[in-house]
Design an enzyme around this catalytic site. Structure first.
Site, PDB file in Angstrom:
ATOM      1  CB  SER A  14      -0.924   0.014   1.221  1.00 46.75           C
ATOM      2  OG  SER A  14      -1.865  -1.029   1.156  1.00 46.75           O
ATOM      3  NE  ARG A  37       1.062   5.939   9.325  1.00 49.44           N
ATOM      4  CZ  ARG A  37       1.167   4.687   9.730  1.00 49.44           C
ATOM      5  NH1 ARG A  37       0.118   3.890   9.639  1.00 49.44           N
ATOM      6  NH2 ARG A  37       2.289   4.212  10.207  1.00 49.44           N
ATOM      7  CG  HIS A  40      -2.701   3.560   4.477  1.00 51.19           C
ATOM      8  ND1 HIS A  40      -3.125   3.084   5.691  1.00 51.19           N
ATOM      9  CD2 HIS A  40      -2.427   2.465   3.713  1.00 51.19           C
ATOM     10  CE1 HIS A  40      -3.107   1.757   5.674  1.00 51.19           C
ATOM     11  NE2 HIS A  40      -2.686   1.348   4.496  1.00 51.19           N
TER      12      HIS A  40
END
Length: 208
Positions: A14, A37, A40
């Site tokens: 990822s 983040r 993600h």
């Protein structure tokens, strides 16, 4: 069906995809982990151009936590999304959205519950860490509160989502953060998961 099952491999791949698609060079080094983040959490690698992050935010947040500052969340989804194991012991997370007083204030003043809830933050505001992921009216009300009182939070992560007020509220924070370290995502995009992800990106590095 054939699909990747190994959680560590999924996690690793990822971030490999994110790094291959996103150009983080415009962000200070201190802010790049937060950006990763957020991508993600959202699946959107085009966020960089809309991110506004004070490079002081990570350190300001960690320092506040080390001194036992409270975290104030605008909604229960944000509170649930904060990873508790990354926090120092006894750090309090406050959410006043569902307080009985909030409902009465909202009804009598003809404002949203999210805005009314902010009125109950005043006793906890000084040196707190604010995480807003739901309602633009919460951010507007916070900025009004900061203009009205002398106490201020140590850090603000504000990523309310929506079609009415979200653009304007976040633009106001970015234009005038009232001397407070902050992170926001300009435009309509945002949400509780993204606000929590930004906070968790900072506190993950706090774990000893």
């Amino acid at each position: 069906m054939a699909y990747l099952k190994d959680p560590e491999a999924i996690y690793r791949q990822s971030f490999e995809v994110i790094r291959s698609e996103a150009d983080l060079s415009s962000l200070p080094k201190e802010c790049q982990g937060i950006a990763l983040r957020l991508m993600h959490a959202s699946g959107m690698t085009d966020l960089v151009c809309d991110l506004r992050i004070d490079p002081a935010l990570p350190n300001k947040t960690r320092e506040a936590l080390e001194h036992g500052s409270r975290i104030i969340a605008d909604c229960e989804m944000v509170r649930a999304g904060l990873i508790k194991r990354n926090l120092p012991e006894k750090v309090e997370i406050i959410c006043t959205l569902n307080d009985a007083a909030t409902r009465e204030i909202a009804r009598s003043a003809h404002i949203t519950r999210s805005a009314a809830a902010v009125g109950l933050w005043r006793p906890y505001l000084d040196n707190s860490i604010i995480v807003i992921g739901n309602a633009p009216t919460a951010l507007f009300a916070l900025l009004d509160l900061m203009d009205a009182v002398s106490s201020k939070p140590s850090a603000i992560i504000a990523m309310p989502v929506g079609f009415v007020g979200a653009v304007e509220a976040k633009a106001e924070l970015a234009a005038n953060p009232r001397g407070v370290a902050y992170a926001t995502l300009l435009g309509r995009r945002g949400g509780s998961a993204m606000a929590a992800a930004a906070f968790n990106a900072i506190t993950a590095e706090h774990v000893q």
